[in-house]
Design a protein around this motif. Sequence first.
Motif, short mmCIF file in Angstrom:
data_model
loop_
_atom_site.label_atom_id
_atom_site.label_comp_id
_atom_site.label_asym_id
_atom_site.label_seq_id
_atom_site.Cartn_x
_atom_site.Cartn_y
_atom_site.Cartn_z
N HIS A 1 0.85 -1.18 0.00
CA HIS A 1 0.00 0.00 0.00
C HIS A 1 0.90 1.24 0.00
O HIS A 1 2.03 1.18 0.49
N SER A 2 0.38 2.35 -0.55
CA SER A 2 1.23 3.55 -0.68
C SER A 2 1.66 4.11 0.67
O SER A 2 2.74 4.67 0.80
N THR A 3 0.80 3.93 1.68
CA THR A 3 1.17 4.50 2.99
C THR A 3 1.07 3.49 4.14
O THR A 3 1.70 3.66 5.17
N ALA A 4 0.26 2.44 3.96
CA ALA A 4 -0.04 1.56 5.10
C ALA A 4 0.86 0.35 5.21
O ALA A 4 0.61 -0.54 6.00
N GLY A 5 1.89 0.29 4.41
CA GLY A 5 2.81 -0.83 4.53
C GLY A 5 2.54 -1.92 3.51
O GLY A 5 1.74 -1.74 2.58
N SER A 6 3.16 -3.08 3.71
CA SER A 6 3.05 -4.16 2.75
C SER A 6 2.62 -5.46 3.44
O SER A 6 2.68 -5.58 4.66
N LEU A 7 2.17 -6.39 2.61
CA LEU A 7 1.68 -7.67 3.13
C LEU A 7 2.19 -8.79 2.24
O LEU A 7 2.06 -8.73 1.01
N ASP A 8 2.78 -9.79 2.85
CA ASP A 8 3.23 -10.96 2.10
C ASP A 8 1.99 -11.73 1.64
O ASP A 8 1.09 -12.01 2.45
N THR A 9 1.94 -12.10 0.36
CA THR A 9 0.72 -12.75 -0.16
C THR A 9 0.51 -14.15 0.43
O THR A 9 -0.57 -14.71 0.31
N LYS A 10 1.56 -14.72 1.03
CA LYS A 10 1.34 -16.04 1.65
C LYS A 10 0.34 -15.94 2.81
O LYS A 10 -0.35 -16.90 3.12
N PHE A 11 0.25 -14.74 3.41
CA PHE A 11 -0.73 -14.57 4.48
C PHE A 11 -2.16 -14.56 3.91
O PHE A 11 -3.10 -15.00 4.56
N VAL A 12 -2.28 -14.04 2.68
CA VAL A 12 -3.59 -14.01 2.04
C VAL A 12 -4.02 -15.44 1.70
O VAL A 12 -5.16 -15.85 1.97
N VAL A 13 -3.09 -16.19 1.12
CA VAL A 13 -3.40 -17.56 0.72
C VAL A 13 -3.69 -18.43 1.95
O VAL A 13 -4.70 -19.12 2.03
N ARG A 14 -2.79 -18.37 2.93
CA ARG A 14 -2.96 -19.22 4.10
C ARG A 14 -4.09 -18.74 5.00
O ARG A 14 -4.66 -19.52 5.76
#
Lengths: 158, 128
Positions: free
Chosen positions: B13-26
């Motif tokens: 996200h432009s301001t809110a940080g990032s998320l590893d997609t493995k968290f989305v999948v799992r």
Amino acid sequence: METPQFQGTHLFDRLCWAKENLEPHQSDYRVVYEDSVDECAKILVPDPNWMACALQGGILPPVQVYWELAKDEAQPDFVKHTRGHLLHNTKPVEAMTEEQALEYLIMKDCPQHVWRDWDSGNKPKLVICRKEQLPATREWRNAWKISEELATDETVAA
Amino acid sequence: MALGKIKADTLEHSTAGSLDTKFVVRGSAKVWLRSTDAAVLTQSFNVSSGTDNNPGNYTYAFTNSFNYSADHGGIGAMAGPDNAYFRKAANNGPAGSLQVRGVTAPGTGGGPAGVDTECSLTIHGDLA
């Protein structure tokens, strides 16, 4: 609708495809079985989305794959599946009739000791019936049993 | 399989940080269902059957099994309507199914009693 070539595709992805593309099929059939003489009869109901996959063909793995996974789970030191690839890489089964799908489901979801010798006693341990043949209300549900009047002969199996 | 694919290891996200997609999948639910008090499934995903074992006692079998059995913490999360709730049944081992019970809320006079109930549940965990 033609099923894509799914061998090698993760089973979960196939189910996503089926959910998007197939109409659920709510079966009128029920599988009644007795797991233990001390317990009431159990009633197995096919899932409509699963049944749609079975009727469509090319989605579900052979039932033997589930037996292999069950063998692994039966090991005393089982912690985690290491042969899940069997679900995804084994050639999917062709389209089934509803009757064939019920037989597959029995061999997948009923205990093996029930369906392997379903006709070994004085009455069958397992019966496929229409839902209308079950008691109309759930009163005395704890006492439901397969009728003693059923015999384990070809008439019942038919 | 003729489906479009986006391959990404991270969502940012432009301001809110990032998320590893493995968290989305799992983190996605791998099983969800709604059923009647007779284990008839009216809404579902990744379920092959419902079994009405006895009053208030049901088993739901999965098409794509989980990696771990319930005894090893691989699966969980249940909910019921009205005055019933669900808890893990004793023989809750297989990774390919889950047994649940509808029970009345525990009273002061003893433990909860099994009761027929509709069921809504989602299950998370890693698939086989």
